[in-house]
Design a protein around this motif. Structure first.
Motif: not given
Ligand SMILES: Nc1nc2c(ncn2[C@@H]2O[C@H](COP(=O)(O)OP(=O)(O)OP(=O)(O)O)[C@@H](O)[C@H]2O)c(=O)[nH]1
Ligand SMILES: [Mg+2]
Length: 422
Positions: A158-164
């Motif tokens: 997910t985008q959130i995982e990438l951001n993390r």
């Protein structure tokens, strides 16, 4: 100036009033005007919204009435609590951790302080990021190599995982940079440790007068003005550890360091990020806990300081309790009783007495000895003249007879020259 409401949950926590006073002071330190306060008496925060439903409605109403834009909460909130509270009240929600981080960020001037605060901020943001915030984060993070290019974007990620992952990368690159910047300090610290020079650290609650004490010690001994530490009537004036070598008139010397001030519930992200800076305190031979005795909450502040010291790993270091601002409190000063010292950091007599206390404590193991140094060993005479407090010198036929107060190490080094005096 932003108008804010502060709010907290009161349970068996004995020092609730004190932490709310602190919260108000912290808000003021971050340029906000506290226009209202809410408190709720419940055993445990509500998991979805921190406050209970009725209290959330009350906050919304109060905010409208008082024209407040934000709610500052006396604890670190869960990311979902922030989101839900924001939705239900329409206010900006700032938790205690974010507020303290924000103050630290505005006070950080040196490279080291900036890096440490940035790392702590990213640590705080890590579990709280939302998809949309990534671009903002990138822009905010100066100096860090963000790694960029999402080339190996895995399926289902997910985008959130990438951001993390991006944030984690930033954190580790900032940590590397911090280590690099601190390398010189680290080398010097190790060298000092090896050289056996004693070290004293000023610790304590923010705004207690640590830097003022340090500066007045430097002034009294006429140590270079450019080495003065920034002191000011504000929370967290000093974010770096300042280390100065103090040489007393009798040539005894020690290291004095001024450290970042504490506040209760200091965010663990900050404690973690400032660990290396605080090492000066954890490795000191003696701590001076500076306490503002004119503050009615000073007992709580002592507790807060001791708790934070334990958190950073201080254990078993002798401590002097230095009750400062006796002038403001209207208490006679300077005076000393056991390990308690009452003083005013701006008063010369107080600083003289403090130095006397330090001397007594630090140089307990110094001894006065008489040495007979043969002329061909003149280099030891130079050494004594440089490092010891000379009491008497007498030139004799077979060498120099010299009585001096020496450190145990120097005594050992010159043991063969010691003569018995009767
Ligand atoms: N009246 C009075 N004011 C003092 C005394 N010592 C310090 N102050 C004032 O208290 C304020 C805070 O002093 P600092 O020395 O900056 O405090 P600090 O402990 O270094 O604070 P942080 O760096 O924020 O942790 C300044 O405005 C000082 O002038 C004192 O003995 N008497
Ligand atoms: Mg200071």
């Amino acid at each position: 100036m932003k108008s804010v409401i502060i709010g907290g949950i009161e349970n068996e926590q004995i020092n609730f009033d004190y932490t709310m006073t602190e919260l108000a002071n912290l808000a003021a330190a971050d340029n906000m005007e506290v226009v209202g306060e809410v408190r709720q008496n419940i055993e445990k925060p509500v998991s979805a919204t921190y406050f209970g439903k009725g209290k959330v409605d009350e906050i919304t109403r109060q905010a409208e009435m008082l024209d407040a834009e934000a709610l500052i909460v006396n604890d670190e909130l869960l990311p979902t609590q922030i989101r839900n509270l924001e939705k239900e009240t329409g206010l900006d929600i700032i938790d205690r951790t974010a507020l303290i981080l924000d103050i630290f960020a505005s006070r950080a001037h040196t490279r080291v302080a900036k890096l440490q605060v940035k790392i702590a901020q990213l640590q705080y943001q890590l579990p709280r990021i939302r998809t949309a915030s990534i671009n903002k984060m990138d822009q905010q993070t100066a100096g860090g190599n963000t790694g960029g290019g999402f080339t190996n974007r895995g399926t289902g990620e997910t985008q959130i995982e990438l951001n993390r992952r991006v944030i984690q990368k930033q954190i580790s690159s900032l940590r590397k940079e911090l280590k690099e910047v601190q390398r010189d300090n680290e080398t010097q610290r190790k060298k000092r440790k090896k050289s056996d020079i004693k070290s004293v650290a000023l610790v304590g609650y923010t705004n207690a007068g640590k830097s003022t004490t340090m500066n007045n010690v430097l002034d009294l001994l006429e140590i270079n003005d450019s080495k003065r530490v920034f002191e000011k009537d504000m929370l967290f004036a000093t974010l770096d550890t300042y280390v100065r070598k103090i040489v007393l008139p009798d040539k005894k010397s020690f290291i004095l360091s001024d450290t970042v001030g504490f506040v209760s519930k200091l965010p663990h992200q900050l404690v973690e990020a400032f660990k290396s800076t605080l090492q000066e305190a954890t490795e000191a031979d003696l701590l001076i806990q500076v306490i503002d005795i004119s503050d009615p909450n000073y007992r709580q502040m002592i507790k807060t300081t001791e708790k934070t010291l334990t958190e950073i790993g201080v254990d078993g270091i002798p401590m002097i309790y230095a009750f400062n601002k006796a002038d403001k409190a209207g208490i006679p000063y300077p005076s000393v009783e056991g390990n308690q010292f009452t003083y005013c950091a701006r008063d010369q007599k107080s600083i003289e007495m403090l130095l006397g206390i330090l001397k007594k404590e630090l140089f307990k193991d110094y001894e006065t000895e008489t040495f007979l140094i043969p002329f061909q060993d003149g280099r030891y005479l130079d050494l004594l003249n440089k490092e010891a407090n000379i009491k008497k010198t007498d030139y004799q036929a077979d060498g120099t007879l010299i009585t001096a107060e020496v450190a145990p190490k120097l005594k050992q080094q010159l043991a063969r020259y010691i003569v018995d005096e009767d």
